[in-house]
Scaffold this motif. Sequence first.
Motif, PDB file in Angstrom:
ATOM      1  N   SER A 116      -2.052   6.073   5.045  1.00 36.91           N
ATOM      2  CA  SER A 116      -2.661   5.391   3.911  1.00 36.91           C
ATOM      3  C   SER A 116      -3.755   6.232   3.257  1.00 36.91           C
ATOM      4  CB  SER A 116      -3.262   4.062   4.372  1.00 36.91           C
ATOM      5  OG  SER A 116      -4.462   4.284   5.098  1.00 36.91           O
ATOM      6  N   TYR A 140       6.495   1.053   7.810  1.00 34.79           N
ATOM      7  CA  TYR A 140       6.396   1.697   6.500  1.00 34.79           C
ATOM      8  C   TYR A 140       7.258   0.966   5.470  1.00 34.79           C
ATOM      9  CZ  TYR A 140       3.995   5.767   8.530  1.00 34.79           C
ATOM     10  OH  TYR A 140       3.097   6.606   9.136  1.00 34.79           O
ATOM     11  N   LYS A 174       0.794  -1.232   0.000  1.00 33.15           N
ATOM     12  CA  LYS A 174       0.000   0.000   0.000  1.00 33.15           C
ATOM     13  C   LYS A 174       0.826   1.282   0.000  1.00 33.15           C
ATOM     14  CE  LYS A 174      -2.288  -0.940   3.773  1.00 33.15           C
ATOM     15  NZ  LYS A 174      -3.230  -0.802   4.935  1.00 33.15           N
ATOM     16  N   LEU A 175       2.110   1.238   0.413  1.00 34.11           N
ATOM     17  CA  LEU A 175       2.948   2.439   0.384  1.00 34.11           C
ATOM     18  C   LEU A 175       4.057   2.336  -0.667  1.00 34.11           C
ATOM     19  CD1 LEU A 175       3.316   3.359   4.180  1.00 34.11           C
ATOM     20  CD2 LEU A 175       1.647   4.195   2.515  1.00 34.11           C
ATOM     21  N   GLU A 224       0.193   3.479  10.273  1.00 36.31           N
ATOM     22  CA  GLU A 224      -0.109   2.901   8.960  1.00 36.31           C
ATOM     23  C   GLU A 224      -1.425   3.472   8.428  1.00 36.31           C
ATOM     24  OE1 GLU A 224      -1.377  -1.428   7.055  1.00 36.31           O
ATOM     25  OE2 GLU A 224      -0.035  -1.388   8.795  1.00 36.31           O
ATOM     26  N   TYR A 225      -2.438   3.501   9.265  1.00 38.46           N
ATOM     27  CA  TYR A 225      -3.737   4.040   8.851  1.00 38.46           C
ATOM     28  C   TYR A 225      -3.629   5.496   8.407  1.00 38.46           C
ATOM     29  CZ  TYR A 225      -8.266   6.297   9.454  1.00 38.46           C
ATOM     30  OH  TYR A 225      -9.384   7.083   9.270  1.00 38.46           O
TER      31      TYR A 225
END
Length: 249
Positions: A230, A26, A3-4, A226-227
């Motif tokens: 994102s 991350y 996702k990153l 993380e949230y």
Amino acid sequence: MKKLHGKVALVTGSSRGIGRAIAERYGSLGANVVVNYSNGAHQARETVEAIERGGAKAVAVQADISKVADLDRLFATAIETFGRLDIVVASAGIELVGQPVLDFTETDFDRLFSINAKGAFFTLQRAAKHVADQGRIIYIGTSNTAYPLPGRALYGGSKIGAQFLVEVLAKEIGARGVTVNSILPTAIEGAGVFTGGVREEIRQFVQSFRPIQRMGTMDDIANAAEYLASDLASFVSGQHLLISGGAPA
């Protein structure tokens, strides 16, 4: 795809504790990471190696965030190395608890405020200048600002200013699609004053008043980071996420 993937993150104070947990998370999500440290070059190298084992790139940069010139060098090195910045986490800080108002000294004040207040303010300012549009800025504060406790006036006082700055900065740069938020951790096992471990009486005390009856963990904070980094949090800004297991602090 992670996702990153393709993102670049800079995390201050990321050679140990909460900062390290966030930097490694991350990296595991595909971001290239700038690992910042003031002291502890060996620990910073370990963080870099952990990120690289997961397939992402990382670089360690020594910088004292209480010195604006060091911050400028840190951000310049990040951009020179990776070409951009998408995520900045202001995690570096020091903790002093159990210090009544009548007892703290000018030296105590100068030390905490130089890092926790001045350092955080200028980190967030530099982040706002250099982070890409649609980027993410996250400040690691403390639950003490939500629930003042005896012996924590100096520590909480040194942390609350940047928490206010988060709300102002979110309004000033929101038009660029940049979100600015803070995470307010409670007592976290392995971080701050609990870096060396948690005494059993402290663990039992925490369990006695916390609805979720355990200490907070590094993963709890990394999950929040993380949230907020994102796309799920693209419409969340100027907020303070209290990570306390249901307790007021």
